[in-house]
Scaffold this active site. Structure first.
Site, PDB file in Angstrom:
ATOM      1  N   ASP A  63       0.925  -1.215   0.033  1.00  0.00           N
ATOM      2  CA  ASP A  63       0.193  -0.021   0.166  1.00  0.00           C
ATOM      3  C   ASP A  63       0.703   1.340  -0.009  1.00  0.00           C
ATOM      4  O   ASP A  63       1.618   1.560   1.092  1.00  0.00           O
ATOM      5  CB  ASP A  63      -0.853   0.056   1.232  1.00  0.00           C
ATOM      6  CG  ASP A  63      -1.824   1.153   1.204  1.00  0.00           C
ATOM      7  OD1 ASP A  63      -2.632   1.084   0.780  1.00  0.00           O
ATOM      8  OD2 ASP A  63      -1.419   2.231   2.031  1.00  0.00           O
ATOM      9  N   TYR A 120       3.175   9.709  -0.570  1.00  0.00           N
ATOM     10  CA  TYR A 120       4.009   9.193   0.356  1.00  0.00           C
ATOM     11  C   TYR A 120       5.383   9.467   0.011  1.00  0.00           C
ATOM     12  O   TYR A 120       6.497   8.903   0.636  1.00  0.00           O
ATOM     13  CB  TYR A 120       4.008   7.715   0.867  1.00  0.00           C
ATOM     14  CG  TYR A 120       2.579   7.421   1.566  1.00  0.00           C
ATOM     15  CD1 TYR A 120       1.603   8.226   1.993  1.00  0.00           C
ATOM     16  CD2 TYR A 120       2.279   5.830   1.305  1.00  0.00           C
ATOM     17  CE1 TYR A 120       0.505   7.917   2.532  1.00  0.00           C
ATOM     18  CE2 TYR A 120       1.154   5.534   2.164  1.00  0.00           C
ATOM     19  CZ  TYR A 120       0.205   6.370   2.640  1.00  0.00           C
ATOM     20  OH  TYR A 120      -0.922   6.221   3.225  1.00  0.00           O
ATOM     21  N   LYS A 155      -2.522   5.835  -4.156  1.00  0.00           N
ATOM     22  CA  LYS A 155      -3.807   6.739  -4.040  1.00  0.00           C
ATOM     23  C   LYS A 155      -3.373   8.033  -4.651  1.00  0.00           C
ATOM     24  O   LYS A 155      -2.229   8.458  -4.636  1.00  0.00           O
ATOM     25  CB  LYS A 155      -3.864   7.047  -2.546  1.00  0.00           C
ATOM     26  CG  LYS A 155      -3.802   5.611  -1.736  1.00  0.00           C
ATOM     27  CD  LYS A 155      -4.104   5.880  -0.343  1.00  0.00           C
ATOM     28  CE  LYS A 155      -3.883   4.654   0.566  1.00  0.00           C
ATOM     29  NZ  LYS A 155      -2.373   4.508   1.123  1.00  0.00           N
ATOM     30  N   HIS A 207      -7.281   9.511  -2.070  1.00  0.00           N
ATOM     31  CA  HIS A 207      -6.803   9.503  -0.752  1.00  0.00           C
ATOM     32  C   HIS A 207      -7.838  10.083   0.131  1.00  0.00           C
ATOM     33  O   HIS A 207      -7.994   9.352   1.159  1.00  0.00           O
ATOM     34  CB  HIS A 207      -5.315  10.140  -1.020  1.00  0.00           C
ATOM     35  CG  HIS A 207      -4.498   9.580   0.058  1.00  0.00           C
ATOM     36  ND1 HIS A 207      -3.121   9.904   0.084  1.00  0.00           N
ATOM     37  CD2 HIS A 207      -4.752   9.299   1.558  1.00  0.00           C
ATOM     38  CE1 HIS A 207      -2.454   9.153   1.035  1.00  0.00           C
ATOM     39  NE2 HIS A 207      -3.596   9.006   2.066  1.00  0.00           N
TER      40      HIS A 207
END
Ligand code: NAP
Length: 326
Positions: free
Chosen positions: A84, A89, A114, A147
């Protein structure tokens, strides 16, 4: 079909480990030939809307740089087949690099990313997804999520672009994250392709009863993020007490509590090999109904306290002056 050589990986319990000798160099990829644990069929899988998703995945928020690459490589070695990540990120490139390094079939990995907060307009969805694919070194992601809700861009527009990406084979499935029930229902109405999950915070301290009921009724997965309350559950006396009965840690009891619930998947983040291995090792015991009830104590103050404790614990662990134990 790739030739396979079977052997057992000591940290993967009794799960068979498969060495794939695919020649990834044929695809222009660097191939280190590192052995990895078995294919997707060996992992515990949850099926929603006909889609099989490994029930435990690796969360990668706050994993960056070499640490991210090494963690993903270790996770794949141990048998993780679900990763994930998210555009925000800033680690998609390192994950792509780890996937290239490993002797693992792309088909056997369930890869989620996402859409970042700014990437919700039609063109931005398409452009940013292409960028994610390039960074992840893959032709497709298994799951693309919104997200967070973003009231500035019409949901219809974001979903139209996501649906096109599914039609083009660049995205296998779509879903949302952090959506309340109204938004989730609206997103489902607006999407031509099925949504398969709503990824939300869910752990013993954080209630998601209404979302979980909805997911069960409509055959969606609830993907539990921050399953360990950012590390806050680790010293919980009830979880520790229950764990002693099964020779499991508080983290394992928490993950077991989650995956024992129908329609629940989870993506714990871990960095050390020990934690990564521990988090997969939760399929050989079963909690009683009484224990399931005892574990669930939703409360905002407990969640906050757990979050702070988890953060403090991490700071202490990282402190260079901490006395080392052998
Ligand atoms: N959709 C969203 O908006 C959203 C928001 C938050 C998170 N997420 C996803 O959910 C994932 C997980 O959530 P999270 O990162 O907030 O936290 P988490 O998984 O609840 O907790 C992670 C913490 O627990 C520690 N830990 C993990 N396994 C352990 C074990 N077996 N024993 C002891 N400690 C253990 C980790 O330490 P080490 O790292 O040192 O091993 C880390 O400090 C994220 O990485 C991300 O992929 C999504």
């Amino acid at each position: 079909m790739a030739a396979r050589e079977m052997f057992r990986h000591p940290e993967a319990g009794m799960k068979p480990v498969v060495f794939l000798d695919d020649d990834k160099s044929k695809q222009g990829q660097k191939f280190l030939g590192i052995p990895v644990a078995g294919p997707i069929e060996d992992m515990n899988v949850t099926t929603v809307r006909g889609v099989e998703i490994p029930t435990i995945g690796l969360g990668t928020w706050r994993l960056t740089g070499e640490q991210c690459r090494n963690t993903v490589r270790t996770a794949l070695e141990l048998g993780y087949r679900h990763i994930d990540t998210a555009q925000e990120y800033r680690n998609e490139r390192q994950i792509g690099s780890a996937l290239r390094d490993m002797a693992v079939d792309r088909e056997s990995i369930f890869l989620t990313t996402k859409l970042g907060h700014r990437n919700r307009g039609y063109d931005d969805v398409r452009r940013s997804t292409e960028e994610s694919l390039a960074k992840l070194s893959t032709d497709y992601v298994d799951l693309l999520l919104i997200h967070w809700p973003n009231i500035r861009t019409p949901l219809r527009e974001t979903l139209a672009a996501m649906n096109e990406l599914v039609d083009e084979g660049k995205v296998r499935h779509i879903g949302v994250s952090n959506f309340d029930l109204d938004r989730l229902a609206r997103a489902r109405e607006l999407s031509e392709h099925d949504l398969v999950t709503n990824q939300v915070q869910y752990n013993p301290y954080w209630s998601q009863t209404d979302v979980l009921d909805y997911c069960r009724i409509h055959d969606l997965a609830l993907t539990a993020y921050s399953p360990l309350a950012h590390g806050g559950v680790l010293n919980d006396p009830i979880l520790t007490d229950i764990g002693e009965r099964y020779e499991k840690t508080a983290a394992q009891v928490t993950l077991r509590w989650l995956v024992q619930q129908p329609n629940v998947l989870t993506v714990p983040k871990a960095t050390s090999r020990e934690h990564l291995a521990e988090n997969l090792d939760v399929f050989d015991f079963e909690l009683t109904d009484e224990e399931m009830d005892r574990i669930y104590r939703p409360s905002k103050s407990r969640a906050l306290a757990g979050f702070v404790t988890g953060r403090l614990q991490r700071l202490t662990d990282d402190c260079p002056f901490k006395p080392r134990t052998r």
